[in-house]
Design a protein around this motif. Structure first.
Motif, mmCIF file in Angstrom:
data_model
loop_
_atom_site.group_PDB
_atom_site.id
_atom_site.type_symbol
_atom_site.label_atom_id
_atom_site.label_comp_id
_atom_site.label_asym_id
_atom_site.label_seq_id
_atom_site.Cartn_x
_atom_site.Cartn_y
_atom_site.Cartn_z
ATOM 1 N N PHE A 165 -38.445 17.846 38.385
ATOM 2 C CA PHE A 165 -37.076 18.302 38.582
ATOM 3 C C PHE A 165 -36.249 17.131 38.100
ATOM 4 N N GLU A 166 -35.689 17.227 36.895
ATOM 5 C CA GLU A 166 -34.989 16.034 36.411
ATOM 6 C C GLU A 166 -33.711 16.347 35.658
ATOM 7 N N PHE A 167 -32.842 15.351 35.674
ATOM 8 C CA PHE A 167 -31.602 15.416 34.918
ATOM 9 C C PHE A 167 -31.792 14.613 33.646
ATOM 10 N N ARG A 168 -31.362 15.177 32.519
ATOM 11 C CA ARG A 168 -31.394 14.462 31.248
ATOM 12 C C ARG A 168 -29.964 14.397 30.731
ATOM 13 N N SER A 169 -29.466 13.191 30.559
ATOM 14 C CA SER A 169 -28.066 13.037 30.165
ATOM 15 C C SER A 169 -27.867 13.454 28.716
ATOM 16 N N ALA A 170 -26.615 13.623 28.326
ATOM 17 C CA ALA A 170 -26.307 13.947 26.930
ATOM 18 C C ALA A 170 -26.877 12.856 26.015
ATOM 19 N N ASP A 171 -26.780 11.580 26.427
ATOM 20 C CA ASP A 171 -27.278 10.479 25.597
ATOM 21 C C ASP A 171 -28.792 10.527 25.401
ATOM 22 N N TYR A 172 -29.489 11.094 26.385
ATOM 23 C CA TYR A 172 -30.935 11.238 26.227
ATOM 24 C C TYR A 172 -31.248 12.019 24.954
ATOM 25 N N TYR A 173 -30.441 13.029 24.676
ATOM 26 C CA TYR A 173 -30.689 13.882 23.507
ATOM 27 C C TYR A 173 -30.293 13.192 22.193
ATOM 28 N N ARG A 174 -29.755 11.993 22.331
ATOM 29 C CA ARG A 174 -29.365 11.201 21.179
ATOM 30 C C ARG A 174 -30.340 10.045 20.971
ATOM 31 N N THR A 175 -30.785 9.463 22.094
ATOM 32 C CA THR A 175 -31.557 8.230 22.013
ATOM 33 C C THR A 175 -33.007 8.377 22.469
ATOM 34 N N GLY A 176 -33.287 9.382 23.289
ATOM 35 C CA GLY A 176 -34.635 9.521 23.832
ATOM 36 C C GLY A 176 -34.976 8.443 24.857
ATOM 37 N N GLU A 177 -33.985 7.653 25.244
ATOM 38 C CA GLU A 177 -34.223 6.578 26.222
ATOM 39 C C GLU A 177 -34.670 7.154 27.563
ATOM 40 N N GLU A 178 -35.770 6.613 28.084
ATOM 41 C CA GLU A 178 -36.270 7.073 29.385
ATOM 42 C C GLU A 178 -35.233 6.892 30.486
ATOM 43 N N GLY A 179 -34.438 5.833 30.338
ATOM 44 C CA GLY A 179 -33.415 5.544 31.352
ATOM 45 C C GLY A 179 -32.335 6.606 31.426
ATOM 46 N N GLU A 180 -32.287 7.456 30.431
ATOM 47 C CA GLU A 180 -31.295 8.541 30.438
ATOM 48 C C GLU A 180 -31.815 9.785 31.165
ATOM 49 N N LYS A 181 -33.049 9.651 31.713
ATOM 50 C CA LYS A 181 -33.589 10.747 32.519
ATOM 51 C C LYS A 181 -33.592 10.292 33.984
ATOM 52 N N ILE A 182 -33.163 11.144 34.859
ATOM 53 C CA ILE A 182 -33.172 10.814 36.282
ATOM 54 C C ILE A 182 -34.034 11.827 37.016
ATOM 55 N N ALA A 183 -35.108 11.338 37.633
ATOM 56 C CA ALA A 183 -35.969 12.235 38.397
ATOM 57 C C ALA A 183 -35.287 12.566 39.721
ATOM 58 N N ILE A 184 -35.250 13.830 40.039
ATOM 59 C CA ILE A 184 -34.729 14.244 41.346
ATOM 60 C C ILE A 184 -35.949 14.374 42.247
ATOM 61 N N PRO A 185 -36.056 13.470 43.225
ATOM 62 C CA PRO A 185 -37.335 13.309 43.947
ATOM 63 C C PRO A 185 -37.615 14.415 44.958
ATOM 64 N N VAL A 186 -37.898 15.619 44.452
ATOM 65 C CA VAL A 186 -38.091 16.751 45.365
ATOM 66 C C VAL A 186 -39.474 16.767 46.007
ATOM 67 N N GLY A 187 -40.439 16.064 45.399
ATOM 68 C CA GLY A 187 -41.789 16.011 45.987
ATOM 69 C C GLY A 187 -42.336 17.398 46.257
ATOM 70 N N GLU A 188 -42.836 17.595 47.468
ATOM 71 C CA GLU A 188 -43.427 18.887 47.834
ATOM 72 C C GLU A 188 -42.414 19.806 48.513
ATOM 73 N N LYS A 189 -41.168 19.437 48.433
ATOM 74 C CA LYS A 189 -40.151 20.187 49.177
ATOM 75 C C LYS A 189 -40.061 21.653 48.764
ATOM 76 N N GLN A 190 -39.767 22.497 49.750
ATOM 77 C CA GLN A 190 -39.468 23.898 49.505
ATOM 78 C C GLN A 190 -38.057 23.996 48.913
ATOM 79 N N VAL A 191 -37.770 25.138 48.310
ATOM 80 C CA VAL A 191 -36.448 25.337 47.701
ATOM 81 C C VAL A 191 -35.336 25.104 48.732
ATOM 82 N N ILE A 192 -35.497 25.670 49.897
ATOM 83 C CA ILE A 192 -34.433 25.575 50.910
ATOM 84 C C ILE A 192 -34.210 24.114 51.339
#
Ligand SMILES: [Zn+2]
Length: 291
Positions: free
Chosen positions: A244-271
């Motif tokens: 579950f991750e966010f990829r910034s607009a710059d990620y699509y320009r540079t491919g920099e890993e730092g432009e991706k942010i993992a949303i740490p949902v782990g084993e969480k249920q949707v709710i």
């Protein structure tokens, strides 16, 4: 006026598990002799059942439409488009767009669609799922890909395990009381599919709400059903997340890993993702800043 921006994407990947038999029908109506009256839709390349993205998205939308119809008064300030509608659907004999929330006739039912871009952008349903109006279209911010069987289930099928079953449903003709058995094909309970849902961040003031609305629709689906014969117990599904991750607009320009942010949902249920939304998305909020 149309004014579109792109700030990044939220990419959600995980599994959809069929907790009960699942029937998403194919268009074919002709039955083979001694065959199945009601086959499930299958990937023509592999012959394996799958969940079309359009079916999944359509179900999420229709559940969220009903939810929004119940929240019309409460949500009028937050989503100004809702001021245009009163609750309910147009009467069957009336024309479309009568000012009721369910304003477009499809087959024998009613759905909700905002008539143009400027309304849709302020509607919680249309700005997320899209609207094709008479004047202008609002493109969906959501992409829902076809969900194919997981590798594990495909391997099990290759090893000879059945992934669909034939279930005989007996309908009773109400006039003649004659039994009318039909054979429904359904995906067996337990089968798992890989899903991918992508949300485009186009508005810094709306993405959080859109994301919460999407998660709400997913939660509603877990307590509803996917596909046909839901009232007979078919189609109970459960989501689990893998990435579950966010990829910034710059990620699509540079491919920099730092432009991706993992949303740490782990084993969480949707709710639970909804419940802990602020904490889980804090990194994304920081990155995007206030609108
Ligand atoms: Zn709308």
């Amino acid at each position: 006026m149309m004014d579109r921006h792109f700030y990044g994407k939220v990419v959600i990947r995980g599994k959809i598990k069929a907790l009960t038999g699942l029937h998403i029908g194919s268009q074919r109506d002709v039955s083979e002799i001694g065959g199945i009256d009601n086959p499930v839709i299958k990937d023509p390349h592999t012959g394996l059942p799958y969940i079309p993205g359009s079916s999944l998205k359509g179900k999420l939308r229709s559940l969220f439409e009903v939810f929004t119809n119940s929240k019309l008064d409460e949500w009028k300030e937050k989503y100004p488009a809702l001021k245009n509608y009163s609750s309910g659907s147009c009467r069957p004999l009336n024309e479309e767009n009568c000012g009721r929330f369910f304003n477009k006739r499809i087959n024998r039912g009613w759905i909700h669609v905002c008539p143009d871009y400027s309304t849709a952008i302020n509607c919680p349903v249309c700005r997320l799922f899209g609207a094709s109006g008479k004047e202008s279209n609002f493109p969906s911010r959501l992409i829902v890909r076809d969900a194919f069987l997981t590798k594990e289930w495909e391997d099990r099928w290759r090893a000879g395990e059945e992934v669909t079953e034939a279930k005989i449903e007996v309908g009773i003709d109400r006039v003649t009381s004659q039994a009318n058995p039909r054979t429904n094909e359904r995906v067996v309970a337990g089968a798992e599919f890989d899903f991918e849902i992508i949300y485009n961040v186009e508005d810094l003031n709306q993405w959080e709400d859109d994301m919460k609305n999407l998660l709400t629709a997913m939660t509603l689906l877990e307590d509803s059903y996917l596909g046909g014969s839901g009232s007979r117990g078919y189609g109970k599904v459960k989501f689990s997340f893998e990435t579950f991750e966010f990829r910034s607009a710059d990620y699509y320009r540079t491919g920099e890993e730092g432009e991706k942010i993992a949303i740490p949902v782990g084993e969480k249920q949707v709710i639970d993702v909804l419940k802990d939304f602020d904490g889980l998305f804090s990194g994304v909020k920081e990155k995007l800043g206030a609108g």
